[in-house]
Design an enzyme around this catalytic site. Structure first.
Site, PDB file in Angstrom:
ATOM      1  N   PHE A  13       0.819  -1.210   0.000  1.00  0.00           N
ATOM      2  CA  PHE A  13       0.000   0.000   0.000  1.00  0.00           C
ATOM      3  C   PHE A  13       0.854   1.261   0.000  1.00  0.00           C
ATOM      4  CE2 PHE A  13      -3.142  -3.027   1.749  1.00  0.00           C
ATOM      5  CZ  PHE A  13      -4.181  -2.771   0.878  1.00  0.00           C
ATOM      6  N   GLU A 173     -10.266 -13.700  11.987  1.00  0.00           N
ATOM      7  CA  GLU A 173     -10.887 -13.969  10.686  1.00  0.00           C
ATOM      8  C   GLU A 173     -10.528 -15.361  10.176  1.00  0.00           C
ATOM      9  OE1 GLU A 173     -11.327  -9.400   9.003  1.00  0.00           O
ATOM     10  OE2 GLU A 173      -9.448 -10.470   8.650  1.00  0.00           O
TER      11      GLU A 173
END
Length: 455
Positions: A13, A173
């Site tokens: 990113f 998750e």
């Protein structure tokens, strides 16, 4: 007169968004990365559990920047930086790369941290790269295949027990999706085992799951995880990991042996070794996670032409999340443009916290925007869905990701379940070859390592 040369290390990113922010600047950009893709790391666990393909969360960096004429992309792992002579040296497949820069943006990211117990990685891979995700996929599905073959009850239990170390967003998750996989997707696929009997354990040394989310959301996440079948063990420190399981010591002094073939480590991060290189040359010390202290404008002390962004920088206790890297990369680009155009940027870097999210189960998630705005359940899951779609790069990838999510969350299918033995053993096999192992693009390597006549 040649244009200023901006070298960007890393295609995550921080690196990608800084390159794109310099698209209209009067500079030449070289982005060098040890992988050919821009990885959307928050969705790695979905590759590991068969929901998404690697290409959907890791599009080619060259494709993303193909229309940006002032940018070129190189494949190479940077191993040396000379701040005095402004040189970056990298290597890939025995090919050396030397780059001179006028400005340098270091966004090389972070890897998994085992808190001084790196040998744990042999038996409990991390979750930081595509290789990690594909190896874990092979371990998860491979363990179930071996359980199907086993005639020994104790061995079956061990093969059908999955342990996730670390109750942060990645661990939460991943644990939730392994349960969904075993309980919803696979029960009709096997004949000798019932995958609904699989145990999924989530282990952490903290007293709560998702500590940064606050007490209310941590409690909601724990309740939902337990509802779908995740066993949560808190206040426990892993003291040993081996082929057949792991040992845990709890804060009350008790110990436990957990027999499990498939383990995954999601408990910490360690900044790229380049952080230490930069720190030594600039007279500062890295923190415990290997991050480099930077100035308020993200520059390296004593080197205003060098910026460190994302997981590698240490500033104001900012978290290692995607938004910090994105905003830091854009800010560094803005600083460079300001200096070149004669309109220097004087304000300090200010991070705007857009909140945190974690998906727990199908239709269940937690989301925290700030101390006042936080929610859990279906609406949080929808918000998670929309936000992650926005940051998946490319229209095609967004469409295919949405289709895979529909198949998984509305039904029970998972189309990305192919595994290979190379995915399972590749990392450790390369490690066993030793430091002298130097692969090339042709595949030729030290003839002493392989008997080519028998291969």
């Amino acid at each position: 007169m040649p244009r200023p040369h901006v070298v960007i290390i890393g295609s995550g990113f921080g690196g990608l968004f800084s390159a794109q922010a310099l698209a209209k600047a009067d500079v030449d950009i070289t982005l060098i990365s040890k992988t050919t893709a821009h990885l959307f790391q928050p969705l790695l666990y979905q590759v590991a559990t068969g929901i998404l393909s690697s290409g959907e969360i890791a599009p080619a960096t060259r494709d993303i920047l193909r229309n940006q004429k002032n940018a070129r992309v190189l494949l190479g792992e940077v191993n040396k930086i000379n701040l005095g002579s402004r040189i970056v040296i990298g290597e890939k497949l025995s090919k050396q790369i030397i780059l001179r820069y006028d400005y340098l943006i270091v966004a090389a990211g972070a890897g998994q941290s085992y808190f001084g117990n790196d040998h744990f990685a042999t038996f409990a891979p991390g979750m930081k790269t595509i290789d990690d995700a594909l190896e874990l996929r092979a371990r998860i599905f491979g363990a179930l295949e071996m359980a199907e073959l086993s005639q020994d009850a104790a061995e079956r239990r061990s093969l059908m027990t999955f342990v996730v170390v670390g109750a942060g967003p990645t661990g939460v998750e991943l644990a939730g999706q392994i349960v969904e996989l075993c309980h919803k997707t696979l029960p009709e696929s096997f004949r000798n085992i019932d995958t609904r009997q699989c145990r999924v354990l989530l282990l952490d040394g903290a007293p709560v799951v998702l500590p940064p989310f606050g007490d209310k959301l941590s409690a909601a996440a724990k309740k939902e995880l337990e509802r779908i079948g995740v066993e949560i063990k808190l206040n426990g420190m892993v003291t040993n990991v081996d082929a057949t399981g792991l040992d845990v010591k709890y804060k009350d002094g008790s110990t436990e042996r957990i027999d499990a073939i498939c383990k995954v480590w999601a408990a910490g991060v360690q900044a790229s070794p380049l952080g230490k290189t930069l720190a030594e040359q600039s007279g500062v010390e890295v923190d415990r996670a290997g991050r480099v202290p930077v100035q308020p404008d993200l520059s390296l002390p004593g080197h205003p032409e060098v910026f460190v962004v994302g997981d590698m920088m240490s500033l104001d206790r900012l978290p290692g999340v995607a938004q910090v890297a994105i905003q830091g990369g854009r800010y560094a680009a803005k600083k460079i443009i300001g200096e070149l155009t004669g309109a220097p940027v004087t304000e300090k870097f200010k991070y705007f916290d857009k909140g945190s999210m974690a998906v727990i189960s199908r239709f269940g998630a937690v989301a925290k925007i700030n101390d006042k705005i936080q929610w859990s359940g279906f609406m949080a899951w929808l918000a998670w869905l929309g936000l992650h779609l926005i940051y998946v790069v490319g229209f095609k990838n967004r469409v295919t990701t949405l289709m895979h999510w529909a198949i998984t969350f509305l039904g029970s299918g998972r189309s990305e379940r192919v595994t290979t033995e190379q995915q399972l053993v590749g990392r450790l096999a390369v490690k066993q070859l030793g430091a002298e192992f130097e692969p090339t693009i042709s595949g030729i390597l030290d003839p002493k390592k392989i008997d080519h006549k028998k291969s």
